[in-house]
Design an enzyme around this catalytic site. Structure first.
Site, PDB file in Angstrom:
ATOM      1  N   LYS A 171      41.650  33.363  43.315  1.00  0.00           N
ATOM      2  CA  LYS A 171      42.469  34.161  44.237  1.00  0.00           C
ATOM      3  C   LYS A 171      41.538  34.934  45.164  1.00  0.00           C
ATOM      4  O   LYS A 171      40.668  35.684  44.710  1.00  0.00           O
ATOM      5  CB  LYS A 171      43.351  35.104  43.423  1.00  0.00           C
ATOM      6  CG  LYS A 171      44.645  35.460  44.092  1.00  0.00           C
ATOM      7  CD  LYS A 171      45.543  36.175  43.108  1.00  0.00           C
ATOM      8  CE  LYS A 171      46.790  36.662  43.761  1.00  0.00           C
ATOM      9  NZ  LYS A 171      47.513  37.583  42.876  1.00  0.00           N
TER      10      LYS A 171
HETATM   11  C1  E4P Z   1      50.789  38.222  43.761  1.00  0.00           C
HETATM   12  O1  E4P Z   1      50.001  37.360  43.528  1.00  0.00           O
HETATM   13  C2  E4P Z   1      50.529  39.648  43.587  1.00  0.00           C
HETATM   14  O2  E4P Z   1      49.796  39.808  42.401  1.00  0.00           O
HETATM   15  C3  E4P Z   1      51.780  40.445  43.414  1.00  0.00           C
HETATM   16  O3  E4P Z   1      52.924  39.650  43.664  1.00  0.00           O
HETATM   17  C4  E4P Z   1      51.803  41.767  44.091  1.00  0.00           C
HETATM   18  O4  E4P Z   1      53.034  42.376  43.807  1.00  0.00           O
HETATM   19  P1  E4P Z   1      53.311  43.940  44.064  1.00  0.00           P
HETATM   20  O5  E4P Z   1      53.457  44.130  45.540  1.00  0.00           O
HETATM   21  O6  E4P Z   1      54.607  44.198  43.342  1.00  0.00           O
HETATM   22  O7  E4P Z   1      52.145  44.673  43.484  1.00  0.00           O
END
Ligand code: E4P
Length: 216
Positions: A83
């Site tokens: 990521k």
């Molecule tokens: C996705 O890969 C992220 O980890 C996640 O969806 C972020 O979500 P949030 O905005 O609720 O922290």
């Protein structure tokens, strides 16, 4: 549509996996920090539970550092997807990782122009954060619509992963737009199955069943 769990919590991941409901897992540094365990061990444990793409995020912010971390992360398990944040250095790194056959999930995407660049760099997944856009009074789902259209127009193979999902409607709308994946917290995954009329109906069926004369 593939459903991923957005969690680093093994109890949640085990439970969702036991229901056969999840196709992959996404994590981020904030989710990992909550678990208070060494990162590589935690990712290895998640890979043992779910047989699908498991996103593990880099913390370097320069291309060389991101590539170096990415190469290490994929050694943990063949299902690990690196990521990478959507910054210019991240895009350089994605290009290099994709040349090496390493899968990437480009994260912190908030616009279709960013998503276009990620696809051109060779990202395997793009993660537009719909909930965080809604939080600042923008239409998160509009960005999904634009990205799905752009990727279709040009035949990009990058998968659109609806991220920062806050409620079931985000999943429904993402599915209607043709997004490939939605990643969601455990609570939202459970909400997908829930309907008050199902609970009321089941209660009534069971109560009626109890009225049946019992045979010996
Ligand atoms: C996705 O890969 C992220 O980890 C996640 O969806 C972020 O979500 P949030 O905005 O609720 O922290």
């Amino acid at each position: 549509m593939k459903l991923f769990l957005d969690s680093a919590n093994l109890t949640e991941i085990r439970d969702a996996a036991a229901m056969g409901l999840i196709d992959g897992v996404t994590t981020n540094p904030s989710l990992v920090a909550k678990e208070g365990r060494p990162f590589a061990q935690l990712i290895a444990d998640i890979c043992r539970i779910v047989d699908g793409p498991i996103s593990a995020e880099v913390t370097a912010v320069d291309a060389e550092g991101i590539v170096r971390e990415g190469r290490e992360l994929v050694k943990i398990h063949h299902n690990v997807v690196v990521k990478v944040p959507l910054i210019p250095e991240g895009l350089k790194a994605v290009r290099q990782l994709s040349r090496e056959g390493i899968k990437t999930n480009v994260t912190l995407c908030f616009s279709s122009t960013q998503a276009l660049l990620a696809a051109k760099a060779g990202a395997s997944f793009i993660s537009p954060f719909v909930g965080r856009l809604d939080d600042i009074s923008e239409q998160g789902m509009d960005v999904i619509k634009q990205i799905v259209t752009i990727y279709r127009n040009y035949g990009f193979s990058t998968q659109v992963l609806v991220a920062s999902v806050r409620h079931p409607l985000h999943v429904v709308e993402g599915a209607m737009l043709g997004a490939h994946v939605a990643t969601m917290p455990y609570a939202v995954l459970m909400q997908l199955a829930k309907h008050p009329l199902t609970d009321i109906g089941l209660k009534k069926f069971l109560a009626d069943w109890e009225k049946l004369p019992k045979t010996v």
